[in-house]
Design an enzyme around this catalytic site. Structure first.
Site, PDB file in Angstrom:
ATOM      1  CD  GLU A  92      -0.140  -0.935   1.410  1.00  0.00           C
ATOM      2  OE1 GLU A  92       1.026  -1.075   1.744  1.00  0.00           O
ATOM      3  OE2 GLU A  92      -0.548   0.020   0.726  1.00  0.00           O
ATOM      4  CB  CYS A 118      -8.314   3.808  -0.796  1.00  0.00           C
ATOM      5  SG  CYS A 118      -7.320   3.216  -2.162  1.00  0.00           S
ATOM      6  CB  CYS A 125      -1.709  -5.734 -10.112  1.00  0.00           C
ATOM      7  SG  CYS A 125      -2.674  -5.087 -11.492  1.00  0.00           S
ATOM      8  CB  CYS A 129       1.455   0.117 -14.488  1.00  0.00           C
ATOM      9  SG  CYS A 129      -0.227  -0.203 -15.053  1.00  0.00           S
ATOM     10  CB  CYS A 132       2.181   0.389 -10.443  1.00  0.00           C
ATOM     11  SG  CYS A 132       1.145  -0.260  -9.134  1.00  0.00           S
ATOM     12  CB  CYS A 349       1.366   0.666  -1.183  1.00  0.00           C
ATOM     13  SG  CYS A 349       0.334   0.621  -2.627  1.00  0.00           S
TER      14      CYS A 349
HETATM   15  N1  SAH Z   1      -5.472  -1.009 -10.991  1.00  0.00           N
HETATM   16  C1  SAH Z   1      -6.361   0.086 -10.933  1.00  0.00           C
HETATM   17  C2  SAH Z   1      -6.674   0.538  -9.536  1.00  0.00           C
HETATM   18  C3  SAH Z   1      -5.553   0.549  -8.569  1.00  0.00           C
HETATM   19  S1  SAH Z   1      -4.189   1.585  -8.957  1.00  0.00           S
HETATM   20  C4  SAH Z   1      -5.840   1.242 -11.754  1.00  0.00           C
HETATM   21  O1  SAH Z   1      -4.698   1.205 -12.189  1.00  0.00           O
HETATM   22  O2  SAH Z   1      -6.617   2.170 -11.962  1.00  0.00           O
HETATM   23  C5  SAH Z   1      -4.780   3.120  -8.387  1.00  0.00           C
HETATM   24  C6  SAH Z   1      -4.027   4.341  -8.923  1.00  0.00           C
HETATM   25  O3  SAH Z   1      -2.723   4.468  -8.348  1.00  0.00           O
HETATM   26  C7  SAH Z   1      -3.835   4.328 -10.419  1.00  0.00           C
HETATM   27  O4  SAH Z   1      -4.349   5.496 -11.006  1.00  0.00           O
HETATM   28  C8  SAH Z   1      -2.340   4.236 -10.537  1.00  0.00           C
HETATM   29  O5  SAH Z   1      -1.932   4.787 -11.693  1.00  0.00           O
HETATM   30  C9  SAH Z   1      -1.864   4.996  -9.316  1.00  0.00           C
HETATM   31  N2  SAH Z   1      -0.453   4.794  -9.010  1.00  0.00           N
HETATM   32  C10 SAH Z   1       0.273   3.686  -9.209  1.00  0.00           C
HETATM   33  N3  SAH Z   1       1.574   3.895  -8.866  1.00  0.00           N
HETATM   34  C11 SAH Z   1       1.662   5.170  -8.452  1.00  0.00           C
HETATM   35  C12 SAH Z   1       2.739   5.984  -7.948  1.00  0.00           C
HETATM   36  N4  SAH Z   1       3.968   5.515  -7.846  1.00  0.00           N
HETATM   37  N5  SAH Z   1       2.466   7.252  -7.611  1.00  0.00           N
HETATM   38  C13 SAH Z   1       1.201   7.747  -7.700  1.00  0.00           C
HETATM   39  N6  SAH Z   1       0.153   7.033  -8.145  1.00  0.00           N
HETATM   40  C14 SAH Z   1       0.366   5.754  -8.522  1.00  0.00           C
HETATM   41 FE1  SF4 Z   2      -2.148  -2.854 -11.521  1.00  0.00          FE
HETATM   42 FE2  SF4 Z   2      -0.701  -0.900 -10.468  1.00  0.00          FE
HETATM   43 FE3  SF4 Z   2      -1.281  -0.842 -13.041  1.00  0.00          FE
HETATM   44 FE4  SF4 Z   2      -3.252  -0.406 -11.249  1.00  0.00          FE
HETATM   45  S1  SF4 Z   2      -1.458   0.876 -11.596  1.00  0.00           S
HETATM   46  S2  SF4 Z   2      -3.309  -1.719 -13.052  1.00  0.00           S
HETATM   47  S3  SF4 Z   2      -2.562  -1.767  -9.605  1.00  0.00           S
HETATM   48  S4  SF4 Z   2      -0.029  -2.398 -12.020  1.00  0.00           S
END
Ligand code: SAH
Ligand code: SF4
Length: 365
Positions: A92, A118, A125, A129, A132, A349
């Site tokens: 995406e 973006c 990944c 997390c 995520c 996403c």
């Molecule tokens: N992997 C990198 C960049 C991509 S994630 C990182 O983690 O920084 C980009 C952002 O999206 C991160 O700050 C992550 O914490 C946030 N994110 C992930 N899941 C989310 C959710 N369910 N709601 C809001 N932000 C989210």
């Molecule tokens: Fe990976 Fe999602 Fe964690 Fe960013 S927030 S590091 S994309 S698992």
């Protein structure tokens, strides 16, 4: 699936590399101009190249590596894209739009369109997390530099954005950019090429979950990019629960890496703090955050957790967000709450929706 065309993606190469692949080398500059300024779809359109070279390029290179699988436009003008890569995997990217008011020299007020794109750096990944959505599908593969670059180019073409328009890039789509550092660094340079898109590194922001060793390495590369840290928690126990990577790189190691990072004079390091109801939205966390940021040129962006089916986490109350923000502001720390743009874009996403201009604009304030 393997790449069915077997051709190299032209966007994978820096101008210097292309110069070594075509004869005479100055043709690389012309090719860059056709690809990144004139946005041509076929090598045959590259009118100032000899026919034989056009045919050779056609044979060797792919000029159109991404296929747009879907495109969802939000009422506020943001657009979310799903792109298929040559091997069929999808990623995406989102175009975020903001109108910006600016006074001109003659005193008139003009409205400009300001874009932030973006982009994704990996399919899936590894970091895993807990909050995520990208993590749920596991890791598939790294994107090549060209696959990263082509996302932005496709969006320019789709929206008719002129090549000289001011655009900011945030590596906040799918994937952990620092887990694919070589390709991401190469993409940064290709974006920045003055004969190409001319997107200066100081308008590019790399967001990381905090791979300290890689932050140090990125710093040593001295690319001039902005750094965003996805912090989300201020003590290691909670951060480990939310982000298992914290076992390998704890908060102290991240802060140390940030202190060593070369930050542009006029910029700040952005700390992203995903706020989850009853998990990290309390004032005690805000207090600890202030302590952590002591001595760092930081800006904080509070992000509403964006719920999705099956998640145990909840979206915080606006009141809790405001309280948290006010506490930080009261301590002299720049802090924004980014309201969701593009909320009416359906969100497969969990993260792209909430990610905003904050990095590119915010980091410069
Ligand atoms: N992997 C990198 C960049 C991509 S994630 C990182 O983690 O920084 C980009 C952002 O999206 C991160 O700050 C992550 O914490 C946030 N994110 C992930 N899941 C989310 C959710 N369910 N709601 C809001 N932000 C989210
Ligand atoms: Fe990976 Fe999602 Fe964690 Fe960013 S927030 S590091 S994309 S698992």
């Amino acid at each position: 699936m393997s790449n069915p065309t077997k051709k190299a993606i032209i966007h994978d190469f820096t101008k210097e590399e292309l110069g070594q692949m075509v004869q005479p080398p100055f043709r690389a500059k012309q090719i860059y101009n056709w690809v990144y300024h004139k946005h041509v779809d076929m090598f045959h359109e590259m009118a100032n190249l000899p026919k034989s070279l056009r045919a050779e390029l056609e044979e060797r290179f792919e000029l159109h590596p991404l296929r747009t699988v879907s495109r969802q436009e939000s009422r506020d003008g943001s657009v979310k894209y799903l792109f298929a890569l040559p091997d069929g995997h999808t990623v995406e990217a989102v175009l975020l739009l903001m109108k910006e008011a600016q006074y001109h020299e003659d005193g008139t007020l003009k409205h400009h369109r300001r874009y932030t794109v973006c982009i994704s750096s990996q399919v899936g990944c590894k970091v895993g997390c807990a909050f995520c959505l990208t993590a749920k599908g596991g890791f598939v593969r790294n994107l090549s530099a060209g696959e990263i670059v082509a996302q932005v180019l496709e969006i320019y073409k789709d929206r008719g954005i002129p090549s000289n328009h001011r655009v900011n890039l945030v590596y906040m789509g799918m994937g952990e950019p620092l887990d694919n550092l070589d390709n991401v660094a190469k993409a940064v340079r290709i974006f920045a090429d003055m004969d190409g898109m001319s997107i200066s590194p100081n308008r590019q922001t790399i967001s990381t979950s905090g791979l300290s060793a890689k932050i140090e390495r990125l710093g040593k590369m001295d690319l001039g990019v902005n750094l965003a840290i996805s912090l989300h928690a201020v003590d290691d126990a909670l951060r480990e629960r939310l982000m298992p990577i914290n076992k390998a790189y704890n908060i102290a190691s991240i802060m140390e890496a940030v202190r060593n990072f070369p930050v542009n004079q006029r910029k700040k390091v952005l700390f992203e703090y995903l706020v989850i109801k009853d998990v990290n939205d309390d004032l005690d966390s805000a207090r600890k955050l202030v302590k952590l940021l002591n001595g760092i040129k930081a800006k904080v962006n509070l992000i509403y957790f964006n719920p999705y089916p099956g998640t145990e986490f909840r979206r915080p109350e606006p009141e809790a967000m405001r309280r948290f923000q006010e506490y930080l502001l009261g301590k002299g720390i720049l802090c924004t709450i980014r309201e969701s743009k593009g909320l009416d874009i359906s969100a497969a996403c969990g993260q792209l929706r909430e990610q905003q201009l904050q990095a590119s604009e915010g980091a410069s304030r």
